[in-house]
Design an enzyme around this catalytic site. Structure first.
Site, short mmCIF file in Angstrom:
data_model
loop_
_atom_site.label_atom_id
_atom_site.label_comp_id
_atom_site.label_asym_id
_atom_site.label_seq_id
_atom_site.Cartn_x
_atom_site.Cartn_y
_atom_site.Cartn_z
N GLU A 80 0.82 -1.21 0.00
CA GLU A 80 0.00 0.00 0.00
C GLU A 80 0.86 1.27 0.00
O GLU A 80 0.59 2.22 -0.73
CB GLU A 80 -0.93 -0.02 1.23
CG GLU A 80 -1.68 1.27 1.49
CD GLU A 80 -2.67 1.65 0.40
OE1 GLU A 80 -3.25 2.75 0.50
OE2 GLU A 80 -2.86 0.86 -0.55
N HIS A 311 -5.28 -8.78 -16.75
CA HIS A 311 -6.59 -8.39 -17.25
C HIS A 311 -6.79 -6.88 -17.04
O HIS A 311 -7.30 -6.18 -17.93
CB HIS A 311 -7.68 -9.18 -16.53
CG HIS A 311 -9.02 -9.08 -17.17
ND1 HIS A 311 -9.28 -9.51 -18.46
CD2 HIS A 311 -10.21 -8.59 -16.71
CE1 HIS A 311 -10.56 -9.30 -18.76
NE2 HIS A 311 -11.14 -8.73 -17.72
#
Length: 340
Positions: A80, A311
């Site tokens: 993060e 993707h």
């Protein structure tokens, strides 16, 4: 004193570097989301009030003791925070682009308005990044953050594509420009639907293809699935989100993809031999094939991380190729601008 050509060359290098970093940040953002690291540091902009997870180690250990399989861990905290660090670097680079665009606007021969819009866009994107954490991964906020990131990539692609030389596009190709605008429009709708799938963890709501749960129209709860203002995993009433709602989310994204493939596929096929558009058109067709492959693989192999990130990367690739083609169609009939 810096010569005009050198100033332009520096500007071009900065633009292409920032464009590349924007694409990287989108890919890494997908990695953050798919590894469930969005709350690796549950405050913002630091990590438990520290600049890095190193200073927050005691807080992370206590969080791990309280919830061993929760959203906080050392690895997730670093994932993060690295995402945030890259975002801050990107913001500083865009500030640099904006300053140069205004300072050297006569040398560049272009209005600095686009660079200014990009600066505003990255500030808004940063705000949504903060709200993603403070609103505890609220699906509406996370999905908006994703779509705005793709929008930022589109703007940076337009800025970078203006600086790249290409063969002149014939004037008669301009008739495809409205279709490309429509194609990009439905692509962004699909991006929003895909983001809604991802942020609601509905990627595996249908485990078969082309049917869903063995049916073309399985039981679905569209009202629950597309209730926008609610917390992660819950309905507005506070109840847990149902399987029927998750199915509706997944089914909509899967079937709307048909419209995206049909329109962009036709555009890629028709423009694959047009001077100035052949390369991007062929890349568009390849990316569509990649999206089909990674989408099916995600279902049949139960959402492997690498395939899921690819993707997302393929979706970003469709945005940058589509924007590049739109810019060139907008310049159809004009001589190619050879950047120095």
């Amino acid at each position: 004193m810096t010569s005009p050509s050198r100033s332009h060359a520096r500007y071009r290098k900065l633009v292409f570097l920032t464009w590349f970093l924007t694409l990287d940040l989108i890919m890494f953002g997908a990695f953050v989301r798919l590894t469930d690291s969005g709350l690796g540091c549950p405050d913002w902009p630091g990590c438990y009030g520290h600049l890095s997870p190193l200073g927050a180690s005691a807080h992370i250990e206590r969080a791990l003791e309280a919830m061993p399989y929760g959203p906080v861990s050392v690895g997730k905290a670093w994932i993060e925070m690295v995402h945030r660090y890259i975002g801050m670097i990107l913001g500083m680079l865009i500030i640099g682009i904006t300053v140069m665009a205004w300072r050297h606007r006569r040398i560049l021969g272009q209005t600095p308005r686009l660079a200014t819009v990009i600066l505003v866009a990255v500030c808004v994107q940063g705000a949504f990044g903060a709200w993603t954490v403070t609103h505890r991964l609220m699906p509406l906020v996370v999905t908006t953050h994703l779509v705005l990131g793709m929008g930022l990539l589109a703007l940076m692609t337009w800025l970078a594509a203006r600086e790249k030389a290409h063969a002149p596009v014939p004037a008669d190709a301009a008739r495809w420009r409205p279709w490309m605008i429509l194609g990009l429009g439905i692509l962004f709708v699909q991006l929003a639907l895909g983001g809604w799938v991802s942020t609601n963890y509905a990627a595996l709501a249908c485990m078969d293809f082309p049917t869903c749960h063995g049916q073309w129209l399985p039981p679905m709860d569209f009202h629950g699935g597309y209730s926008l203002v609610r917390g992660l995993g819950h309905l507005p009433s506070g109840e847990m989100i149902s399987q029927e709602a998750l199915t509706a989310i997944h089914w909509t994204h899967r079937n709307f993809a048909i419209a995206v493939f049909a329109l962009l596929g036709v555009l890629g096929w028709r423009l694959r031999a047009v001077p100035g558009l052949a390369g991007p058109a062929r890349l568009l067709l390849a990316l569509l094939a990649l999206q089909l492959l990674t989408g099916l693989t995600t279902i049949f192999f139960q959402w492997p991380l690498l395939i899921a990130v690819l993707h997302n990367g393929g979706a970003a690739g469709l945005v940058l190729v589509g924007v590049t083609m739109l810019l060139r169609l907008s310049q159809a009939g004009k001589p190619s601008r050879i950047a120095p």
